[in-house]
Scaffold this active site. Structure first.
Site, PDB file in Angstrom:
ATOM      1  N   GLU A   1      -6.077   8.870   7.665  1.00  0.00           N
ATOM      2  CA  GLU A   1      -6.601   8.430   6.357  1.00  0.00           C
ATOM      3  C   GLU A   1      -8.002   8.979   6.108  1.00  0.00           C
ATOM      4  O   GLU A   1      -8.360   9.307   4.978  1.00  0.00           O
ATOM      5  CB  GLU A   1      -6.616   6.898   6.268  1.00  0.00           C
TER       6      GLU A   1
ATOM      7  N   GLU B   1       0.861  -1.202   0.000  1.00  0.00           N
ATOM      8  CA  GLU B   1       0.000   0.000   0.000  1.00  0.00           C
ATOM      9  C   GLU B   1       0.893   1.247   0.000  1.00  0.00           C
ATOM     10  O   GLU B   1       1.938   1.257   0.673  1.00  0.00           O
ATOM     11  CB  GLU B   1      -0.841  -0.025   1.292  1.00  0.00           C
TER      12      GLU B   1
ATOM     13  N   ASN C   1      -6.868   6.355  -1.811  1.00  0.00           N
ATOM     14  CA  ASN C   1      -5.807   5.391  -1.517  1.00  0.00           C
ATOM     15  C   ASN C   1      -6.052   4.233  -2.487  1.00  0.00           C
ATOM     16  O   ASN C   1      -6.999   3.459  -2.335  1.00  0.00           O
ATOM     17  CB  ASN C   1      -5.926   4.950  -0.049  1.00  0.00           C
TER      18      ASN C   1
HETATM   19  N1  CDT Z   1      -3.017   1.479   6.428  1.00  0.00           N
HETATM   20  C1  CDT Z   1      -3.946   0.914   7.222  1.00  0.00           C
HETATM   21  O1  CDT Z   1      -5.076   0.716   6.822  1.00  0.00           O
HETATM   22  N2  CDT Z   1      -3.563   0.602   8.480  1.00  0.00           N
HETATM   23  C2  CDT Z   1      -4.439   0.096   9.491  1.00  0.00           C
HETATM   24  C3  CDT Z   1      -3.874   0.455  10.817  1.00  0.00           C
HETATM   25  C4  CDT Z   1      -4.751   0.181  11.952  1.00  0.00           C
HETATM   26  S1  CDT Z   1      -5.993   1.310  12.257  1.00  0.00           S
HETATM   27  C5  CDT Z   1      -5.294   2.764  12.701  1.00  0.00           C
HETATM   28  C6  CDT Z   1      -4.617  -1.415   9.423  1.00  0.00           C
HETATM   29  O2  CDT Z   1      -5.766  -1.875   9.445  1.00  0.00           O
HETATM   30  O3  CDT Z   1      -3.641  -2.147   9.395  1.00  0.00           O
END
Ligand code: CDT
Length: 318
Positions: A147, A47, A111
């Site tokens: 995000e 990602e 994204n």
């Molecule tokens: N990039 C991404 O989606 N990361 C989330 C982090 C946890 S929630 C803040 C994930 O689900 O891995």
């Protein structure tokens, strides 16, 4: 005819905030060449693979945010990746921040991930649906996860595409934690799901979960694979990035739910495996023959409700 494809998972180590795109692309080219020497036909990158994971910072100026976005794909820095992949006859999956304009000239930010085949044809595009984190900055947190502020919810659904001799799908990071993601693709007969992730070890809202981050990563992806009888290729951006530790654990998961290849480091690393798409049938035609065994008349709440609501009456006449 064999439907076995050799797939590479190209994990990336940390990317610095000011690391130029061209330097990151050079690292990706090295992984691509390694993949070629191992006979890979498809390579999956993480990602937001071209930059540091910028939602960890609160930026007040839109211009500061937009430096992390791609206005065209391929663009000046990414063209080399497309050229080399086509020369090596390797397809790839790439996550990046997409800045686009709608018909009314409105700027939109997603994204995004794309899949490109060995001839350089764009197989498909996906825009992340499940955006984690928060919209407003959280001063008490050691880093942000903005995000929800920087991206719109994806508007392309969860489509699948016919490529690489089978049916492929994509999702992005937090999407993997939601069974709906895999099931929507499973209902299209998906045979391989490619996904990238940036997952901090520390989860400020519930730090007691930190020690389980690797477990939850694999738990989600292995369940998605098994319950839909599909291959899953999950690829991390890993390591200590700008002071924030990101989990690794990139892996290739068989339709049985078993991890058959797994990264051992938190840096740039390629793993690969032969993925026989016909193995999906062992589950998709039996235990998870959806047409035979699903009972969707009992699943209405899944699409009718977003959050938790009142309990259902049992309907038991006794
Ligand atoms: N990039 C991404 O989606 N990361 C989330 C982090 C946890 S929630 C803040 C994930 O689900 O891995």
């Amino acid at each position: 005819m064999s439907r076995t494809i050799v797939v590479g998972a190209a994990q990336l180590g940390p990317i610095g905030r000011h690391e130029p795109r061209a330097a990151v692309v050079e690292r990706m080219l090295a992984l691509l060449r390694e993949a070629s020497s191992r006979g890979c036909e498809l390579v999956v990158f993480p990602e937001l693979a071209l930059t540091t994971f910028f939602p960890r910072w609160y930026f007040m100026e839109q211009a500061e945010i937009d430096v992390f976005f791609e206005r065209e794909m391929p663009g000046p820095d990414t063209q080399a990746l497309f050229d080399e992949a086509r020369a090596l006859r390797i397809g790839f999956h790439l996550g990046y921040a997409e800045l686009t304009q709608d018909a009314a000239g409105q700027r939109r930010r997603f994204n995004t991930a794309i899949m490109v085949d060995a001839s350089g044809r764009l197989v498909g595009k996906y825009r992340k649906v499940h955006l984690p984190g928060h919209r407003e900055p959280q001063p008490a947190f050691p880093f942000q996860h903005l995000e929800k502020r920087y991206f719109e919810v994806g508007d392309l659904g969860l489509p699948t595409f016919d490529a690489f001799g089978g049916r492929v799908g994509m999702c992005i990071c937090n999407d993997r934690r939601w069974p709906e993601t895999f099931r929507v693709m499973g209902l299209q007969g998906v045979e391989l799901v490619a996904l990238g992730y940036n997952t901090p070890v520390h989860y400020p809202p519930a730090p007691e979960l930190d020690r389980l981050q690797d477990f939850h990563n694999h738990l989600s992806m292995q369940a998605g694979a098994y319950q839909n009888g599909t291959w899953v290729v999950g690829v991390a951006k890993a390591g200590c990035e700008e002071g924030c530790d990101l989990i690794g654990g990139s892996c290739i998961i068989a339709p049985s739910g078993e991890i058959i290849a797994r990264c051992a480091t938190l840096g740039d690393e390629l793993i690969s495996a032969e993925c026989d798409l016909d193995r999906c049938q062992a589950l998709q035609a039996t235990l998870f023959n959806f047409a035979l065994h699903r009972e969707p008349q009992h699943y209405g709440l899944i699409v009718e409700r977003k959050g938790v609501g009142p309990r259902l009456e049992s309907g038991d006449p006794a």
